[in-house]
Design a protein around this motif. Sequence first.
Motif, PDB file in Angstrom:
ATOM      1  N   PRO A   1      26.984 -27.837  -3.857  1.00 49.30           N
ATOM      2  CA  PRO A   1      26.083 -28.527  -2.951  1.00 49.30           C
ATOM      3  C   PRO A   1      24.921 -29.210  -3.676  1.00 49.30           C
ATOM      4  O   PRO A   1      24.361 -28.674  -4.604  1.00 49.30           O
ATOM      5  N   PHE A   2      24.587 -30.401  -3.225  1.00 50.50           N
ATOM      6  CA  PHE A   2      23.559 -31.215  -3.840  1.00 50.50           C
ATOM      7  C   PHE A   2      22.202 -30.514  -3.792  1.00 50.50           C
ATOM      8  O   PHE A   2      21.536 -30.355  -4.800  1.00 50.50           O
ATOM      9  N   ALA A   3      21.841 -30.110  -2.580  1.00 50.89           N
ATOM     10  CA  ALA A   3      20.564 -29.417  -2.434  1.00 50.89           C
ATOM     11  C   ALA A   3      20.751 -27.951  -2.790  1.00 50.89           C
ATOM     12  O   ALA A   3      21.348 -27.186  -2.045  1.00 50.89           O
ATOM     13  N   TRP A   4      20.256 -27.600  -3.936  1.00 51.98           N
ATOM     14  CA  TRP A   4      20.444 -26.243  -4.426  1.00 51.98           C
ATOM     15  C   TRP A   4      19.072 -25.612  -4.561  1.00 51.98           C
ATOM     16  O   TRP A   4      18.236 -26.078  -5.332  1.00 51.98           O
ATOM     17  N   PHE A   5      18.830 -24.562  -3.806  1.00 49.89           N
ATOM     18  CA  PHE A   5      17.485 -24.003  -3.802  1.00 49.89           C
ATOM     19  C   PHE A   5      17.366 -22.777  -4.697  1.00 49.89           C
ATOM     20  O   PHE A   5      16.437 -21.998  -4.575  1.00 49.89           O
ATOM     21  N   GLY A   6      18.327 -22.649  -5.584  1.00 54.02           N
ATOM     22  CA  GLY A   6      18.321 -21.504  -6.498  1.00 54.02           C
ATOM     23  C   GLY A   6      17.049 -21.400  -7.323  1.00 54.02           C
ATOM     24  O   GLY A   6      16.547 -20.303  -7.569  1.00 54.02           O
ATOM     25  N   ASN A   7      16.504 -22.574  -7.724  1.00 51.60           N
ATOM     26  CA  ASN A   7      15.271 -22.544  -8.516  1.00 51.60           C
ATOM     27  C   ASN A   7      14.124 -21.939  -7.729  1.00 51.60           C
ATOM     28  O   ASN A   7      13.346 -21.153  -8.259  1.00 51.60           O
ATOM     29  N   TYR A   8      14.055 -22.333  -6.462  1.00 54.67           N
ATOM     30  CA  TYR A   8      12.959 -21.811  -5.633  1.00 54.67           C
ATOM     31  C   TYR A   8      13.129 -20.321  -5.403  1.00 54.67           C
ATOM     32  O   TYR A   8      12.159 -19.570  -5.357  1.00 54.67           O
ATOM     33  N   ALA A   9      14.397 -19.889  -5.271  1.00 54.79           N
ATOM     34  CA  ALA A   9      14.643 -18.462  -5.092  1.00 54.79           C
ATOM     35  C   ALA A   9      14.193 -17.708  -6.343  1.00 54.79           C
ATOM     36  O   ALA A   9      13.549 -16.648  -6.240  1.00 54.79           O
ATOM     37  N   ARG A  10      14.496 -18.292  -7.518  1.00 55.58           N
ATOM     38  CA  ARG A  10      14.107 -17.622  -8.761  1.00 55.58           C
ATOM     39  C   ARG A  10      12.599 -17.500  -8.889  1.00 55.58           C
ATOM     40  O   ARG A  10      12.081 -16.538  -9.466  1.00 55.58           O
TER      41      ARG A  10
END
Lengths: 303, 279
Positions: A57-66
Amino acid sequence: MSSAGWFNRRGWRDIIIASPYLWLILFFLLPFLIVVVMSIAKSAAQSPPFAFLADFPFAWFGNYARLWTKWLYVRAFFISLTNAGIATVLCLLVGYPMALGLTRVPKAAQRLLLMLVVLPFWTSFLLRVYAWMGLMGRNSWFNRLLTEIHNLVTPESWHWDGIQMMNTNFAVVLVMVYSYLPFMVLPLYANLEKLDRTLDEAAMDLGSKPWQVFLDVTLPLSIPGIVAGGLLVFIPASGELVIPSLVGNVSDPMIGYVISQEFGSNHDWPMASSIAVALLLLLVVPLMAYNHFEARAQTGPDK
Amino acid sequence: MKRTSTFLISMMCFGFAFFYVPILSMIFFSFNKSRLATLWGGFSVEWYGKLFSNPQILNAAWLSLQIALLSATMATILGTMAGIALARFRRFRGRTLLSGLITAPLIMPEVITGISSLMLFIMMAQWIGWPGQRGFTTILIAHITFSMTYVTTIIQSRLASMDNSIEEAAMDLGSKPWQVLKDVTLPIISPAIISGWLLAFTISLDDVVITSFTTGPGYNTLPMIIWSKVKLGVTPDINALASIIVLVVALGVGIAAFLLTSAERRRERDIQLAIAANQ
């Protein structure tokens, strides 16, 4: 107004509006949007070090989760905000009496002293940090002076042979207070200078003591100046990079330093971008509070 | 009342000592003979001599000066335009966005501005093949962008405090818009333009964070050289360099302030005379 204005010929008007507009859109807004988009990309071990559409998926919010789960980031945010907060309070404690004092000296001296406040603001920021590095080293006269004073008032067993000042959080806060103090003094002075002194006199006539006059008249009227100065110190201080990298402790990093590390050393552009976006969001909150406050101040005191 | 003023005066003394002791100490130790930057070993000016024979520092200073002159001039032109647009054109499409774009760089932490500019330049190189290499032009663009907003703020507040009936009077007397701009508005706001230029110049001359992100190989400005040397510790040659910069800036600001206040006083006197002559 647009037709009655003094400068209504379309051609000139459009050029004057469009040139700075285009410049800022191209070189400020566009780069900022790139950061926002980058913050939802995935980091990749290639050059450029990120990947978009390839792996949806284009919008990946993994960074914000980290951001919320990794202790390093949470801690850096915490250290930045507390350092900036302490520096702001100390600037206020030193800057307020200075600003008030400036309004109470004769006019001729006022000009000169104001000039002396502005001058450090014009001299190089980097060099002002450097000037403190010269004072904080273990062998500097300043450090030895403080050590001597400490050793004079403490028992023998507590004696020091020099104070560890460089590479501490204390150094970061001290140099931030030093660097940002003019940003506190100047808006406060502008605010205090406009206050009507007859209010003080009236309060005195009605029997107030000087400290009561200060607490009940001067201080409440100077709150807009305090808020303006506070923001001018707090906001740049929380994103500071130069001061922590020169005099701070690398194991206690501030968030600006973390952003530059993620970007430069780790080549994790998406992570650097999401930290940047999060920092901006954190800074926007006090600004919105200020705007709300100012709007209320303009509609008059609350009843 | 007496007690308060003693307190205020001592706080002011403390504040000014706080401001100037570090700088004076730095200047003092720039005349130190000893290699150890913090132990006094006798008077000497050798570090100043070494500075002027160091090609790396001279080249960096020249590069910084070129960038600062160009970017301050461009920033003043663009910033003045934006200031006039915001203060005098009350309604135009996108006014809110423009005023937002003017204030945003002022609160944006430098690291973020630096990183985002670098990302833009890298993306642009991929999309349109320009800029092929980062260096003079990219530093210049970044400096213009963040210093023009300071100029705008100064011009805008100056125009806001200025009576626009003077401009309207000129219009009524038959001046064309560009004549009003050239003969009335710009001369009146010229002190603001000069101080805006000076501010943009010193900001550019001083910047290290944004420059280090937007520069390319071989383009080291003076602050970047200082930055890399200072990271290794305090040395007498950097003390000497810093002292020269501080003195030059202090002198420049002092002279500029003197000229600006005397120009202001002359203008006020002229206005008074004109009013008196008409009565």
